[in-house]
Design an enzyme around this catalytic site. Structure first.
Site, PDB file in Angstrom:
ATOM      1  N   TYR A  24      91.329 132.203  81.997  1.00 11.25           N
ATOM      2  CA  TYR A  24      89.888 132.455  81.947  1.00 11.25           C
ATOM      3  C   TYR A  24      89.439 132.851  80.542  1.00 11.25           C
ATOM      4  O   TYR A  24      88.289 132.622  80.174  1.00 11.25           O
ATOM      5  CB  TYR A  24      89.504 133.567  82.930  1.00 11.25           C
ATOM      6  CG  TYR A  24      89.188 133.088  84.318  1.00 11.25           C
ATOM      7  CD1 TYR A  24      90.149 132.463  85.100  1.00 11.25           C
ATOM      8  CD2 TYR A  24      87.916 133.276  84.855  1.00 11.25           C
ATOM      9  CE1 TYR A  24      89.855 132.033  86.373  1.00 11.25           C
ATOM     10  CE2 TYR A  24      87.619 132.849  86.132  1.00 11.25           C
ATOM     11  CZ  TYR A  24      88.582 132.224  86.889  1.00 11.25           C
ATOM     12  OH  TYR A  24      88.278 131.801  88.155  1.00 11.25           O
ATOM     13  N   LYS A  69     104.022 130.759  89.012  1.00 16.72           N
ATOM     14  CA  LYS A  69     104.712 129.470  89.058  1.00 16.72           C
ATOM     15  C   LYS A  69     105.848 129.510  88.036  1.00 16.72           C
ATOM     16  O   LYS A  69     105.836 128.779  87.031  1.00 16.72           O
ATOM     17  CB  LYS A  69     103.724 128.327  88.744  1.00 16.72           C
ATOM     18  CG  LYS A  69     102.820 127.941  89.899  1.00 16.72           C
ATOM     19  CD  LYS A  69     103.504 127.108  90.971  1.00 16.72           C
ATOM     20  CE  LYS A  69     103.768 125.688  90.508  1.00 16.72           C
ATOM     21  NZ  LYS A  69     104.523 124.913  91.559  1.00 16.72           N
ATOM     22  N   ASP A 110     102.045 127.926  95.007  1.00 17.51           N
ATOM     23  CA  ASP A 110     101.792 126.869  95.996  1.00 17.51           C
ATOM     24  C   ASP A 110     102.363 127.263  97.354  1.00 17.51           C
ATOM     25  O   ASP A 110     101.722 127.089  98.394  1.00 17.51           O
ATOM     26  CB  ASP A 110     102.355 125.510  95.523  1.00 17.51           C
ATOM     27  CG  ASP A 110     103.817 125.573  95.100  1.00 17.51           C
ATOM     28  OD1 ASP A 110     104.345 126.692  94.900  1.00 17.51           O
ATOM     29  OD2 ASP A 110     104.444 124.502  94.969  1.00 17.51           O
ATOM     30  N   ASP A 120      91.955 133.726  91.966  1.00 13.28           N
ATOM     31  CA  ASP A 120      90.667 133.128  92.315  1.00 13.28           C
ATOM     32  C   ASP A 120      90.841 132.208  93.533  1.00 13.28           C
ATOM     33  O   ASP A 120      90.096 132.286  94.515  1.00 13.28           O
ATOM     34  CB  ASP A 120      90.131 132.347  91.111  1.00 13.28           C
ATOM     35  CG  ASP A 120      88.760 131.767  91.360  1.00 13.28           C
ATOM     36  OD1 ASP A 120      87.923 132.461  91.970  1.00 13.28           O
ATOM     37  OD2 ASP A 120      88.520 130.614  90.950  1.00 13.28           O
ATOM     38  N   ASP A 130      89.996 133.144  97.830  1.00 11.85           N
ATOM     39  CA  ASP A 130      89.041 132.354  98.627  1.00 11.85           C
ATOM     40  C   ASP A 130      89.702 131.867  99.909  1.00 11.85           C
ATOM     41  O   ASP A 130      89.108 131.893 100.993  1.00 11.85           O
ATOM     42  CB  ASP A 130      88.552 131.129  97.836  1.00 11.85           C
ATOM     43  CG  ASP A 130      87.208 131.373  97.172  1.00 11.85           C
ATOM     44  OD1 ASP A 130      86.862 132.563  97.010  1.00 11.85           O
ATOM     45  OD2 ASP A 130      86.527 130.398  96.828  1.00 11.85           O
TER      46      ASP A 130
HETATM   47  C1  IPM Z   1      84.938 134.736  91.693  1.00 18.17           C
HETATM   48  C2  IPM Z   1      84.099 133.589  91.219  1.00 18.17           C
HETATM   49  C3  IPM Z   1      84.041 133.644  89.700  1.00 18.17           C
HETATM   50  C4  IPM Z   1      85.429 133.399  89.165  1.00 18.17           C
HETATM   51  C5  IPM Z   1      83.017 132.699  89.057  1.00 18.17           C
HETATM   52  C6  IPM Z   1      81.627 132.916  89.611  1.00 18.17           C
HETATM   53  C7  IPM Z   1      83.016 132.814  87.558  1.00 18.17           C
HETATM   54  O1  IPM Z   1      84.593 132.392  91.702  1.00 18.17           O
HETATM   55  O2  IPM Z   1      84.575 135.897  91.400  1.00 18.17           O
HETATM   56  O3  IPM Z   1      85.921 134.500  92.372  1.00 18.17           O
HETATM   57  O4  IPM Z   1      85.882 132.257  89.033  1.00 18.17           O
HETATM   58  O5  IPM Z   1      86.099 134.398  88.875  1.00 18.17           O
HETATM   59 MG    MG Z   2      86.217 132.595  93.060  1.00 18.39          MG
END
Ligand code: IPM
Ligand code: MG
Length: 369
Positions: free
Chosen positions: A143, A194, A227, A251, A255
């Protein structure tokens, strides 16, 4: 802590404003009923800030953030700013805030609310009772790694590149946070990278192993490839207690974990900095769901993730465990009572608006004290 707590509220874009309104009402309730003393300042961030000031994060707001005891953050982004250059996009405001405040430890709980277990895409028995804490490194890795860019090679071919890089200090400090959290849970940590492909992964594994040798003998540490971790999360999620991983894998995996709880609109997060000599740490609390521009302004968004972020703030920034649990219990009771916002609606349940949901939580708080 002396004097009122300084809280910076950054509603941001999309549904951020609506869910933030509900948090303000609950903070008012806390002030009136439990003597919670705070000063709240509300400022723009993300697209809202870009539209007014031409930047997603102004220096003034950054200063307020540096001076606050805690930040409550709504959400940023939306298709409206798709054409804006990357450095000025709404997300850039959030990334800069993370970096400038050095909020390196991102705590993303993936918890199943029993009343919502049916809403998961997985079978109920796989996720019932699930409680995972993902600790995502938040201020390094690809990032922020340099060099990065899009350029042209001598032969005229264009290329795009990012750099995945971690220092020993960066791995150690996030590893310590994971161990600390695990000590209050099942003492199990999965460190995810990884190492079979990436040098930075080999290094991550080496540093996590030394950390355990030096100060984590009480922790059961397992290394896992990213993975495989993604696969295990959907195969048998209850094997996990705490997962610690880098920025990018965190990230993705967070999710995935959030969605399998069936409660995406319900999950809060905390981004924490180092504890300083006065035992204080910088902190930002934010719902995991995004700005959901498609439903913004319709009074149908689910305010629960934002309210649970407030509970996390009370727990991690102000050590008010009892009040954090009070908010969490109220929310559970409202859900058990059969009330749902549209995103988590189920047959036979009453669908309520954002405002009504906030109201119900406050009524429940009244009952509980
Ligand atoms: C998160 C989001 C952010 C990230 C974006 C909005 C920059 O997806 O907080 O998970 O990738 O960190
Ligand atoms: Mg995210």
């Amino acid at each position: 802590m002396s004097g009122p707590r300084k809280i910076l509220l950054l509603p941001g874009d999309g549904i951020g404003a609506e869910v933030s309104n509900q948090v303000e009402l609950v903070m008012d309730w806390l002030a009136k009923n439990l003597g919670f003393s705070y000063d709240v300042k509300t400022e723009d961030i993300g697209g809202a800030s870009y539209d007014k000031y031409g930047t997603p994060l102004t220096d003034e707001v950054l200063n307020d953030a540096l001076e606050s005891d805690a930040i409550l953050f709504g959400a940023v982004g939306g298709p409206r700013w798709d054409e804006v250059e990357r450095e000025l996009r709404p997300e850039a405001g959030l990334l800069r805030l993370r970096k400038e405040l050095d909020l390196f430890a991102n705590l993303r709980p993936a918890i199943v609310f029993e009343s919502l277990a049916e809403a998961s895409s997985l079978k109920k028995e796989l996720i019932s009772g699930l409680n995972i804490m993902i600790v995502r490194e938040l201020t390094s890795g690809c990032y922020f790694g340099e060099p990065r860019g899009i350029d042209v090679m001598p032969d005229g071919t264009r290329r795009g590149f990012d750099t995945e890089v971690y220092t020993e200090t960066e791995i150690t400090r996030v590893g310590k946070v994971a161990f600390e959290l695990a000590r209050k849970r099942q003492r199990k940590v999965h460190s995810v990278e990884k190492a079979n492909v990436m040098e930075s992964g080999v290094f991550w594994r080496e540093i996590m192993t030394s950390l355990q040798n030096e100060e984590g003998q009480d922790i059961e540490l397992q290394h896992m490839y990213a993975d495989n971790c993604a696969m295990q999360l959907v195969r048998e999620p209850k094997q996990f207690d705490v997962i610690v991983t880098n920025n990018l894998f965190g990230d993705l995996l967070s999710d995935c974990a959030a969605m399998l709880t069936g409660s995406l609109g319900m999950l809060p997060s905390a981004s924490l900095g180092e504890i300083d000599k006065d035992k204080k740490r910088r902190a930002l609390y934010e719902p995991v769901h995004g700005s959901a521009p498609d439903i913004a302004g319709k009074d149908i968004a689910n305010p629960i993730a934002m309210l649970l972020s407030l509970a996390m703030m009370l727990r991690y920034s102000f050590a008010e465990e009892k009040n954090a649990m009070l908010i969490e219990s109220s929310i559970k009771n409202v859900l058990s009572g059969g009330y749902r916002t549209k995103d988590i609606s189920q047959p036979g349940m009453e669908i309520v608006s954002t405002k009504k949901m906030g109201n119900l939580v406050i009524q429940e708080l009244d009952k509980l004290i």
